[in-house]
Design a protein around this motif. Structure first.
Motif, PDB file in Angstrom:
ATOM      1  N   GLN A   1       0.812  -1.219   0.000  1.00 33.10           N
ATOM      2  CA  GLN A   1       0.000   0.000   0.000  1.00 33.10           C
ATOM      3  C   GLN A   1       0.848   1.273   0.000  1.00 33.10           C
ATOM      4  OE1 GLN A   1      -3.646  -2.097   2.487  1.00 33.10           O
ATOM      5  NE2 GLN A   1      -3.195   0.032   2.991  1.00 33.10           N
TER       6      GLN A   1
ATOM      7  N   ILE B   1      -5.355  -8.619  -0.742  1.00 34.39           N
ATOM      8  CA  ILE B   1      -6.735  -8.155  -0.531  1.00 34.39           C
ATOM      9  C   ILE B   1      -7.594  -8.742  -1.650  1.00 34.39           C
ATOM     10  CG2 ILE B   1      -8.217  -6.103  -0.381  1.00 34.39           C
ATOM     11  CD1 ILE B   1      -5.729  -4.487   0.457  1.00 34.39           C
TER      12      ILE B   1
ATOM     13  N   MET C   1      -9.736  -6.809  -4.202  1.00 37.55           N
ATOM     14  CA  MET C   1      -9.165  -5.997  -5.293  1.00 37.55           C
ATOM     15  C   MET C   1      -9.462  -6.585  -6.666  1.00 37.55           C
ATOM     16  SD  MET C   1      -5.528  -4.786  -3.675  1.00 37.55           S
ATOM     17  CE  MET C   1      -4.867  -4.133  -5.189  1.00 37.55           C
TER      18      MET C   1
ATOM     19  N   TRP D   1      -6.511  -9.848   3.821  1.00 37.92           N
ATOM     20  CA  TRP D   1      -7.215  -8.718   4.444  1.00 37.92           C
ATOM     21  C   TRP D   1      -8.555  -8.559   3.755  1.00 37.92           C
ATOM     22  CZ3 TRP D   1      -9.583  -4.148   3.252  1.00 37.92           C
ATOM     23  CH2 TRP D   1      -9.801  -3.255   4.313  1.00 37.92           C
TER      24      TRP D   1
ATOM     25  N   ARG E   1     -12.498  -6.469   4.181  1.00 37.29           N
ATOM     26  CA  ARG E   1     -13.438  -5.688   4.962  1.00 37.29           C
ATOM     27  C   ARG E   1     -14.414  -6.676   5.594  1.00 37.29           C
ATOM     28  NH1 ARG E   1     -14.970  -1.893  -0.015  1.00 37.29           N
ATOM     29  NH2 ARG E   1     -14.728  -3.975  -0.913  1.00 37.29           N
ATOM     30  N   MET E   2     -14.960  -6.278   6.733  1.00 34.41           N
ATOM     31  CA  MET E   2     -15.877  -7.204   7.401  1.00 34.41           C
ATOM     32  C   MET E   2     -17.234  -7.135   6.702  1.00 34.41           C
ATOM     33  SD  MET E   2     -16.827  -7.560  11.391  1.00 34.41           S
ATOM     34  CE  MET E   2     -15.337  -8.306  12.027  1.00 34.41           C
TER      35      MET E   2
ATOM     36  N   SER F   1     -11.726  -6.803   8.802  1.00 33.90           N
ATOM     37  CA  SER F   1     -11.406  -5.474   9.322  1.00 33.90           C
ATOM     38  C   SER F   1     -12.663  -4.627   9.512  1.00 33.90           C
ATOM     39  CB  SER F   1     -10.465  -4.779   8.336  1.00 33.90           C
ATOM     40  OG  SER F   1     -10.156  -3.493   8.807  1.00 33.90           O
TER      41      SER F   1
ATOM     42  N   PRO G   1     -13.647  -0.714  11.508  1.00 36.26           N
ATOM     43  CA  PRO G   1     -13.191   0.376  12.369  1.00 36.26           C
ATOM     44  C   PRO G   1     -13.846   0.287  13.744  1.00 36.26           C
ATOM     45  CG  PRO G   1     -13.975   1.209  10.261  1.00 36.26           C
ATOM     46  CD  PRO G   1     -14.368  -0.235  10.327  1.00 36.26           C
TER      47      PRO G   1
ATOM     48  N   GLU H   1      -9.625  -1.738  13.176  1.00 30.40           N
ATOM     49  CA  GLU H   1      -8.990  -0.561  12.577  1.00 30.40           C
ATOM     50  C   GLU H   1      -9.152   0.647  13.510  1.00 30.40           C
ATOM     51  OE1 GLU H   1     -10.534   0.668   8.750  1.00 30.40           O
ATOM     52  OE2 GLU H   1      -8.926   2.126   8.487  1.00 30.40           O
TER      53      GLU H   1
HETATM   54  C1  LIG Z   1      -6.131   0.994   7.205  1.00 27.38           C
HETATM   55  C2  LIG Z   1      -5.952   0.139   5.991  1.00 27.38           C
HETATM   56  O1  LIG Z   1      -4.875  -0.013   5.532  1.00 27.38           O
HETATM   57  S1  LIG Z   1      -7.327  -0.600   5.397  1.00 27.38           S
HETATM   58  C3  LIG Z   1      -6.787  -1.338   3.868  1.00 27.38           C
HETATM   59  C4  LIG Z   1      -6.766  -0.306   2.788  1.00 27.38           C
HETATM   60  N1  LIG Z   1      -6.291  -0.849   1.561  1.00 27.38           N
HETATM   61  C5  LIG Z   1      -6.770  -0.469   0.383  1.00 27.38           C
HETATM   62  O2  LIG Z   1      -7.683   0.356   0.304  1.00 27.38           O
HETATM   63  C6  LIG Z   1      -6.098  -1.029  -0.816  1.00 27.38           C
HETATM   64  C7  LIG Z   1      -7.047  -1.817  -1.717  1.00 27.38           C
HETATM   65  N2  LIG Z   1      -8.306  -1.180  -1.948  1.00 27.38           N
HETATM   66  C8  LIG Z   1      -8.956  -1.238  -3.141  1.00 27.38           C
HETATM   67  O3  LIG Z   1      -8.484  -1.788  -4.129  1.00 27.38           O
HETATM   68  C9  LIG Z   1     -10.314  -0.638  -3.198  1.00 27.38           C
HETATM   69  O4  LIG Z   1     -10.436   0.415  -2.232  1.00 27.38           O
HETATM   70  C10 LIG Z   1     -11.390  -1.727  -2.913  1.00 27.38           C
HETATM   71  C11 LIG Z   1     -11.390  -2.748  -4.061  1.00 27.38           C
HETATM   72  C12 LIG Z   1     -11.155  -2.462  -1.593  1.00 27.38           C
HETATM   73  C13 LIG Z   1     -12.757  -1.076  -2.834  1.00 27.38           C
HETATM   74  O5  LIG Z   1     -12.908  -0.283  -3.990  1.00 27.38           O
HETATM   75  P1  LIG Z   1     -14.267   0.524  -4.257  1.00 27.38           P
HETATM   76  O6  LIG Z   1     -15.420  -0.417  -4.237  1.00 27.38           O
HETATM   77  O7  LIG Z   1     -14.062   1.300  -5.510  1.00 27.38           O
HETATM   78  O8  LIG Z   1     -14.494   1.468  -2.978  1.00 27.38           O
HETATM   79  P2  LIG Z   1     -13.666   2.736  -2.523  1.00 27.38           P
HETATM   80  O9  LIG Z   1     -12.216   2.398  -2.421  1.00 27.38           O
HETATM   81  O10 LIG Z   1     -14.002   3.925  -3.338  1.00 27.38           O
HETATM   82  O11 LIG Z   1     -14.260   3.011  -1.069  1.00 27.38           O
HETATM   83  C14 LIG Z   1     -14.103   2.088  -0.021  1.00 27.38           C
HETATM   84  C15 LIG Z   1     -15.450   1.510   0.398  1.00 27.38           C
HETATM   85  O12 LIG Z   1     -15.210   0.522   1.414  1.00 27.38           O
HETATM   86  C16 LIG Z   1     -15.994   0.850   2.582  1.00 27.38           C
HETATM   87  N3  LIG Z   1     -15.292   0.350   3.733  1.00 27.38           N
HETATM   88  C17 LIG Z   1     -14.115   0.774   4.219  1.00 27.38           C
HETATM   89  N4  LIG Z   1     -13.773   0.046   5.292  1.00 27.38           N
HETATM   90  C18 LIG Z   1     -14.743  -0.884   5.451  1.00 27.38           C
HETATM   91  C19 LIG Z   1     -14.943  -1.937   6.370  1.00 27.38           C
HETATM   92  N5  LIG Z   1     -14.037  -2.219   7.290  1.00 27.38           N
HETATM   93  N6  LIG Z   1     -16.051  -2.690   6.261  1.00 27.38           N
HETATM   94  C20 LIG Z   1     -16.960  -2.435   5.286  1.00 27.38           C
HETATM   95  N7  LIG Z   1     -16.817  -1.455   4.372  1.00 27.38           N
HETATM   96  C21 LIG Z   1     -15.726  -0.683   4.466  1.00 27.38           C
HETATM   97  C22 LIG Z   1     -16.107   2.355   2.501  1.00 27.38           C
HETATM   98  O13 LIG Z   1     -17.157   2.823   3.312  1.00 27.38           O
HETATM   99  C23 LIG Z   1     -16.367   2.546   1.003  1.00 27.38           C
HETATM  100  O14 LIG Z   1     -17.663   2.162   0.718  1.00 27.38           O
HETATM  101  P3  LIG Z   1     -18.824   3.255   0.287  1.00 27.38           P
HETATM  102  O15 LIG Z   1     -18.331   3.831  -1.013  1.00 27.38           O
HETATM  103  O16 LIG Z   1     -20.024   2.409   0.152  1.00 27.38           O
HETATM  104  O17 LIG Z   1     -18.857   4.225   1.402  1.00 27.38           O
END
Ligand SMILES: CC(=O)SCCNC(=O)CCNC(=O)[C@H](O)C(C)(C)COP(=O)(O)OP(=O)(O)OC[C@H]1O[C@@H](n2cnc3c(N)ncnc32)[C@H](O)[C@@H]1OP(=O)(O)O
Ligand SMILES: O=C(O)CCC(=O)C(=O)O
Length: 383
Positions: free
Chosen positions: A21, A51, A54, A77, A79-80, A99, A101, A141
């Motif tokens: 990341q 993840i 992804m 990893w 999301r829950m 995960s 928050p 988180e």
């Molecule tokens: C603290 C950390 O390091 S957490 C890990 C973070 N890592 C990353 O983000 C890297 C990989 N992430 C990605 O490739 C993308 O963000 C994905 C595939 C996971 C999701 O992509 P998208 O569907 O386009 O969503 P986007 O990234 O815009 O927004 C995140 C979404 O996850 C939701 N979300 C975040 N954390 C959580 C959680 N723990 N449980 C449920 N939903 C969650 C957000 O509310 C948001 O949803 P919403 O748009 O309905 O509000």
């Protein structure tokens, strides 16, 4: 078992998840598999490998990693939520980190859900993941900004639902070791679950906080190679495992001599640069220039050695420069087969000071020979 000591702390390395990341870092599948294999060969017992949410490419990479490992347990990893858990299926994973928050800030302003909804999600999705055959870690988180009551409620629900582990995430790297110790001690008193520390390095305290968490009862810790990770990164693998051993705080089971090669590989694959003074693996951390230090090292290495570089497969290097003393100059030239007298040493000392200021580096062997050349010629001319 012979004299193999039982593990006292499980290293769960997340280079392939949180490490990737880091902005601009993107490992290929081959690089991920190779890094995972290097970590396994060094004895790292657990890896967080990606993840699944992804998408297909990440899922294929995860499957390639899990099928390439024989000993090391793997975690993804998620999301829950149902979607993320379902995408972790059939990838050869042992664990999922679910995960959610737990701070008021993120509950109100990110997910817009109540603490009660968090507890309900924990109960539901932990059971769902268990039914699918995963071991479950609950990724709390932003735990470092959460109320203690909330952490303890999540712990109780997670334990009752059958999770094995709680991850305590200092998501923003805002803890210091005393507060870490207090928070982990509090959590330890409220749960029998394994506790995993996830420290970020925003204040340069990730390693210290990781060690404090272990002291307070954390059973596993997240690390990343070279401290890769979000913003200022995570607790560096190499720092945590060497500190554990040198400070006699626990046994990680990792072969420390393999760390430099692992760090080099991750460095190249990440496309990042490493500071020469980066603890354990920085190019200059066992290199000495100061006259008093080299004189002390030559008299007894323990005068200026906190731990032997051989512990991590490295060795001391002596260089000359602006801060050189006579002992250092004599020794370094002696190693080049050049014996100097006191007068020549003094001349070289003043030349080295000028040379270093203008070049801003340590002279290499050819530079040292070139600096000594006129003195040696004068010697022969005198003779
Ligand atoms: C603290 C950390 O390091 S957490 C890990 C973070 N890592 C990353 O983000 C890297 C990989 N992430 C990605 O490739 C993308 O963000 C994905 C595939 C996971 C999701 O992509 P998208 O569907 O386009 O969503 P986007 O990234 O815009 O927004 C995140 C979404 O996850 C939701 N979300 C975040 N954390 C959580 C959680 N723990 N449980 C449920 N939903 C969650 C957000 O509310 C948001 O949803 P919403 O748009 O309905 O509000
Ligand atoms: O929820 C987790 O598993 C921890 C996520 C993370 O990387 C963090 O909070 O820094």
């Amino acid at each position: 078992m012979g004299d193999i000591k039982p593990l006292t702390v499980i290293i769960n390395d997340t280079t392939l998840r949180d490490g990737e990341q880091s902005p601009g870092v993107a490992f290929t599948t081959d690089e991920k598999v190779r890094l995972a294999q290097l970590l396994e060969a060094a004895g790292v017992p657990e890896l967080e490998v990606g993840i699944p949410a992804m998408g297909a490419q990440e899922q294929e990479a995860i499957a390639a990693i899990t099928s390439s490992l024989t000993q090391t347990r793997t975690m993804a990893w998620c999301r829950m939520c149902e979607l993320d858990i379902s995408q972790a299926l059939n990838l050869g994973l042992d664990w999922v980190d679910l995960s959610i928050p737990v701070s008021r800030q993120q509950l109100s302003h990110k997910l817009n859900i109540s603490p009660e909804q968090v507890l309900a999600r924990c109960d539901r999705y932990i059971k769902q993941a268990l039914d699918l055959g995963f071991q479950v870690c609950v990724g709390m988180e932003d735990a470092s900004r959460a109320d203690a009551d909330m952490l303890h409620s999540v712990a109780a629900v997670a334990q009752a639902a059958g999770a094995s582990r709680l991850r305590f995430a200092d998501t923003l790297g805002i803890l210091e070791p005393f507060r870490t110790r207090e928070m982990i001690t509090g959590l330890r008193q409220h749960t029998d679950l394994q506790i995993e520390m996830h420290a970020h390095n925003d204040l340069g305290l990730a390693t210290a906080n990781t060690l404090a968490a272990i002291d307070a009862g954390a059973t596993s810790v997240n690390t990343t190679v070279n401290g890769l990770g979000e913003r200022a990164g995570n607790a560096p693998l190499e720092e945590v495992v060497v500190a554990l051993q040198v400070l006699n705080k626990g046994n990680s089971g990792i072969t420390l001599q393999q760390l430099p090669a692992i760090c080099q590989f991750a460095l190249a694959a990440s496309g990042r640069l490493l500071s020469p003074q980066k603890a354990i693996v920085g190019e200059a951390v066992f290199t000495h220039e100061s006259g008093i230090h080299i004189d002390g090292l030559l008299k007894d290495v323990n005068n200026y050695q906190g731990f032997a570089p051989a512990l991590v497969g490295r060795q001391h290097t002596l260089v000359l420069g602006k801060h050189s003393g006579v002992s250092a100059i004599l020794e370094v030239y002696h190693r080049l087969g050049i014996e100097l007298n006191d007068q020549q040493c003094e001349l070289l000392r003043s030349q080295l000071r000028q040379w270093s200021e203008s070049r801003k580096c340590s002279p290499c062997e050819a530079d040292l020979r070139a600096l000594a050349q006129p003195l040696m010629q004068a010697l022969y001319a005198d003779a």
